[in-house]
Scaffold this motif. Sequence first.
Motif, short mmCIF file in Angstrom:
data_model
loop_
_atom_site.label_atom_id
_atom_site.label_comp_id
_atom_site.label_asym_id
_atom_site.label_seq_id
_atom_site.Cartn_x
_atom_site.Cartn_y
_atom_site.Cartn_z
N ARG A 1 -4.04 -5.02 13.46
CA ARG A 1 -4.25 -4.12 12.32
C ARG A 1 -3.92 -2.67 12.70
NH1 ARG A 1 -8.80 -7.53 11.95
NH2 ARG A 1 -8.57 -8.96 10.21
N VAL B 1 -0.19 -2.21 12.87
CA VAL B 1 0.38 -2.12 11.52
C VAL B 1 0.12 -0.73 10.95
CG1 VAL B 1 0.11 -2.96 9.14
CG2 VAL B 1 0.28 -4.60 11.03
N ARG B 2 -1.11 -0.24 11.09
CA ARG B 2 -1.46 1.08 10.56
C ARG B 2 -0.64 2.19 11.20
NH1 ARG B 2 -6.71 -0.16 10.56
NH2 ARG B 2 -7.04 0.70 12.61
N CYS C 1 4.82 -5.15 8.43
CA CYS C 1 4.14 -6.22 7.70
C CYS C 1 4.61 -6.21 6.26
CB CYS C 1 2.63 -6.08 7.79
SG CYS C 1 1.95 -4.79 6.75
N VAL D 1 3.15 -6.54 2.46
CA VAL D 1 1.91 -6.45 1.69
C VAL D 1 1.98 -7.45 0.55
CG1 VAL D 1 0.43 -4.95 0.32
CG2 VAL D 1 1.68 -4.02 2.29
N THR E 1 -1.11 -8.57 -1.26
CA THR E 1 -2.06 -7.97 -2.20
C THR E 1 -2.71 -6.80 -1.48
OG1 THR E 1 -3.99 -9.27 -1.50
CG2 THR E 1 -2.58 -10.24 -3.21
N GLU E 2 -3.63 -6.14 -2.14
CA GLU E 2 -4.30 -4.99 -1.53
C GLU E 2 -4.94 -5.34 -0.19
OE1 GLU E 2 -8.06 -2.15 -2.55
OE2 GLU E 2 -6.80 -2.80 -4.21
N ARG E 3 -5.44 -6.55 -0.06
CA ARG E 3 -6.14 -6.96 1.16
C ARG E 3 -5.40 -7.98 2.00
NH1 ARG E 3 -12.29 -8.16 0.11
NH2 ARG E 3 -11.88 -8.83 2.23
N THR E 4 -4.24 -8.41 1.57
CA THR E 4 -3.52 -9.48 2.27
C THR E 4 -2.20 -8.96 2.82
OG1 THR E 4 -4.48 -11.08 0.75
CG2 THR E 4 -2.59 -11.80 2.04
N ARG E 5 -2.01 -9.17 4.12
CA ARG E 5 -0.78 -8.78 4.80
C ARG E 5 -0.21 -9.99 5.51
NH1 ARG E 5 -2.42 -4.95 2.35
NH2 ARG E 5 -2.72 -2.82 3.02
N ARG E 6 1.10 -10.02 5.66
CA ARG E 6 1.77 -11.06 6.45
C ARG E 6 2.74 -10.37 7.39
NH1 ARG E 6 -1.87 -13.39 4.85
NH2 ARG E 6 -2.00 -15.34 3.72
#
Length: 72
Positions: free
Chosen positions: A33, A36-37, A43, A45, A47-52
Amino acid sequence: MALQETERVHNPHRFFTICEAADLLRVSADTVRRMVRRGQLRCVVITERTRRIPMEAINELAQRGMTDETAW
């Protein structure tokens, strides 16, 4: 039918969850995480909370890690 480990890793179109990417990289999910940040790991995106994490991004990180001390 589950994919074999080698099939899963070598498929360039494969996408991994944060936890799966962490397992592949042998780091914690929090480390993935952070990468990614910081922009160290690409990554997608969902949804707002889902990353791949695409396999290509993991390969790119591994390549940079061989030559760039700040990659990890």
